[in-house]
Design a protein around this motif. Structure first.
Motif, mmCIF file in Angstrom:
data_model
loop_
_atom_site.group_PDB
_atom_site.id
_atom_site.type_symbol
_atom_site.label_atom_id
_atom_site.label_comp_id
_atom_site.label_asym_id
_atom_site.label_seq_id
_atom_site.Cartn_x
_atom_site.Cartn_y
_atom_site.Cartn_z
ATOM 1 N N TYR A 11 50.961 53.265 40.083
ATOM 2 C CA TYR A 11 50.995 53.705 38.689
ATOM 3 C C TYR A 11 51.287 55.199 38.780
ATOM 4 N N ILE A 14 49.484 57.160 41.511
ATOM 5 C CA ILE A 14 48.336 56.382 42.013
ATOM 6 C C ILE A 14 48.823 55.162 42.794
ATOM 7 N N ALA A 16 48.053 51.917 43.793
ATOM 8 C CA ALA A 16 47.043 50.944 43.362
ATOM 9 C C ALA A 16 46.909 49.762 44.322
ATOM 10 N N ALA A 35 35.135 45.154 43.229
ATOM 11 C CA ALA A 35 34.509 46.016 42.224
ATOM 12 C C ALA A 35 35.521 46.404 41.140
ATOM 13 N N ASN A 36 35.029 47.024 40.083
ATOM 14 C CA ASN A 36 35.903 47.551 39.026
ATOM 15 C C ASN A 36 36.918 48.511 39.645
ATOM 16 N N GLY A 37 38.147 48.339 39.237
ATOM 17 C CA GLY A 37 39.177 49.272 39.696
ATOM 18 C C GLY A 37 39.714 48.980 41.086
ATOM 19 N N ALA A 38 39.290 47.885 41.700
ATOM 20 C CA ALA A 38 39.740 47.576 43.068
ATOM 21 C C ALA A 38 41.221 47.203 43.116
ATOM 22 N N GLY A 39 41.731 46.666 41.999
ATOM 23 C CA GLY A 39 43.146 46.310 41.966
ATOM 24 C C GLY A 39 43.415 44.847 41.651
ATOM 25 N N LYS A 40 42.396 44.135 41.215
ATOM 26 C CA LYS A 40 42.547 42.685 40.988
ATOM 27 C C LYS A 40 43.542 42.385 39.867
ATOM 28 N N SER A 41 43.352 43.034 38.724
ATOM 29 C CA SER A 41 44.285 42.795 37.609
ATOM 30 C C SER A 41 45.688 43.244 37.975
ATOM 31 N N THR A 42 45.775 44.308 38.744
ATOM 32 C CA THR A 42 47.095 44.803 39.169
ATOM 33 C C THR A 42 47.807 43.740 40.010
ATOM 34 N N GLU A 83 43.343 39.507 30.995
ATOM 35 C CA GLU A 83 41.991 39.998 30.701
ATOM 36 C C GLU A 83 41.927 40.400 29.231
ATOM 37 N N GLU A 160 39.539 37.347 34.607
ATOM 38 C CA GLU A 160 38.182 37.524 34.041
ATOM 39 C C GLU A 160 37.879 36.589 32.871
ATOM 40 N N GLN A 192 34.669 39.145 37.915
ATOM 41 C CA GLN A 192 33.564 40.042 38.247
ATOM 42 C C GLN A 192 32.372 39.193 38.672
HETATM 43 P P1 ATP Z 1 38.460 45.677 36.661
HETATM 44 O O1 ATP Z 1 37.609 44.640 37.275
HETATM 45 O O2 ATP Z 1 37.675 46.889 36.235
HETATM 46 O O3 ATP Z 1 39.412 45.178 35.635
HETATM 47 P P2 ATP Z 1 40.564 45.677 38.674
HETATM 48 O O4 ATP Z 1 40.135 45.369 40.068
HETATM 49 O O5 ATP Z 1 41.228 44.617 37.915
HETATM 50 O O6 ATP Z 1 39.336 46.265 37.872
HETATM 51 P P3 ATP Z 1 42.918 47.242 38.168
HETATM 52 O O7 ATP Z 1 42.881 47.132 36.697
HETATM 53 O O8 ATP Z 1 43.902 46.441 38.917
HETATM 54 O O9 ATP Z 1 41.479 46.971 38.781
HETATM 55 O O10 ATP Z 1 43.120 48.779 38.526
HETATM 56 C C1 ATP Z 1 43.362 49.243 39.865
HETATM 57 C C2 ATP Z 1 43.507 50.765 39.856
HETATM 58 O O11 ATP Z 1 44.701 51.143 39.173
HETATM 59 C C3 ATP Z 1 42.382 51.501 39.139
HETATM 60 O O12 ATP Z 1 42.104 52.675 39.845
HETATM 61 C C4 ATP Z 1 42.951 51.808 37.776
HETATM 62 O O13 ATP Z 1 42.388 52.981 37.224
HETATM 63 C C5 ATP Z 1 44.412 52.010 38.092
HETATM 64 N N1 ATP Z 1 45.258 51.635 36.926
HETATM 65 C C6 ATP Z 1 45.291 50.419 36.326
HETATM 66 N N2 ATP Z 1 46.180 50.413 35.297
HETATM 67 C C7 ATP Z 1 46.713 51.651 35.267
HETATM 68 C C8 ATP Z 1 47.680 52.285 34.432
HETATM 69 N N3 ATP Z 1 48.315 51.619 33.445
HETATM 70 N N4 ATP Z 1 47.960 53.590 34.686
HETATM 71 C C9 ATP Z 1 47.351 54.256 35.691
HETATM 72 N N5 ATP Z 1 46.439 53.708 36.503
HETATM 73 C C10 ATP Z 1 46.118 52.439 36.298
#
Ligand code: ATP
Length: 234
Positions: A11, A14, A16, A35-42, A83, A160, A192
């Motif tokens: 991103y 970043i 990711a 954990a939150n922010g680990a990258g799962k949704s990405t 999500e 989720e 989660q």
């Molecule tokens: P959660 O369980 O909190 O949804 P996650 O594991 O699904 O977390 P992601 O949403 O994949 O995490 O985010 C992975 C990383 O990428 C995080 O550090 C997040 O801040 C960053 N990120 C996600 N979307 C964007 C975006 N549109 N712009 C910049 N950074 C992003």
């Protein structure tokens, strides 16, 4: 069915996803925990074509799909239930479901699948004319899943599904995910609620800050002390 090899996703500045590789076999439920922010949704967004990997490959049913647009990937049999539900608030339940089939032309098949969704989620049948924005959180989750099923996917990506739901409803949603899998749909589940996810999954991958750090049979991971400490509340 799905082979993700060494994908890197950014991103802006970043980084990711850092060289993520994993696979899903036909018929499995595979879960990604972390954990939150680990990258799962990405990961889900990259597989379904909403994000483009900077490098790496993704194969779905033997074809390279990285770099293809989301619509093209849906047509090949993948459906992403995002999500936060994201239903169309000002459209009825039934209109939302019909939108899930917008790339299909087989009217008969669509009608069968609509009936199938109503059978699985009887609440949605009762509320078919209600505006989606006025449904409860759990009903909206059911609608989002029903809409994803209307594409008749071979692979369903679920992000989720238990978020914000009361415990009883969480159990119900997970039972439905199991049923969907048993009726022939392969599932990639992001959660989660790792306990619940591991209880229905065949295999799991653990993600930490953009990397897969552990993989294994779901039952084995659920029994591991390391996983219990980090993700299952001790
Ligand atoms: P959660 O369980 O909190 O949804 P996650 O594991 O699904 O977390 P992601 O949403 O994949 O995490 O985010 C992975 C990383 O990428 C995080 O550090 C997040 O801040 C960053 N990120 C996600 N979307 C964007 C975006 N549109 N712009 C910049 N950074 C992003």
């Amino acid at each position: 069915m799905l082979a993700v090899k060494d994908i890197n996703v950014y991103y802006g500045a970043i980084h990711a996803l850092k060289g993520v590789s994993f696979e899903i076999k036909e018929g499995e439920i595979v879960t990604l925990i972390g954990a939150n922010g680990a990258g799962k949704s990405t990961i889900l967004k990259t597989i379904s074509g909403l994000l483009k990997p900077k490098s790496g490959t993704i194969e779905f049913s033997g074809d390279a799909i990285h770099g293809k647009v989301a619509q093209e990937i849906v047509k090949r049999g993948m459906s992403h239930c995002p999500e936060g539900r994201r239903v169309f608030a000002n459209m009825s339940v039934e209109e939302n479901l019909e939108l899930g089939a917008f790339l299909r032309k087989d009217k008969k098949g669509i009608a069968e699948d609509l009936e199938g969704v109503y059978k699985r989620f009887s609440r949605l049948r009762e509320r078919s004319k209600q505006m989606a924005g006025t449904l409860s959180g759990g009903e909206q989750q059911m609608l989002a899943m029903g809409r994803a099923l209307m594409a008749r996917p071979k692979l369903l990506l679920l992000d989720e599904p238990s978020m914000g739901l009361a415990p009883l409803l969480v159990r119900e949603i997970f039972n439905i995910v199991e049923e969907i899998n048993q009726s022939g749909t392969t599932v990639l589940l992001v959660e989660q609620n790792a306990n619940m996810a591991l209880s229905i999954a065949h295999r799991a991958y653990v993600i930490e800050t953009g990397k897969i750090v552990l993989a294994g049979a779901a039952q084995e991971l659920a029994a591991s002390d390391e996983i219990k400490k980090a993700y299952l509340g001790g």
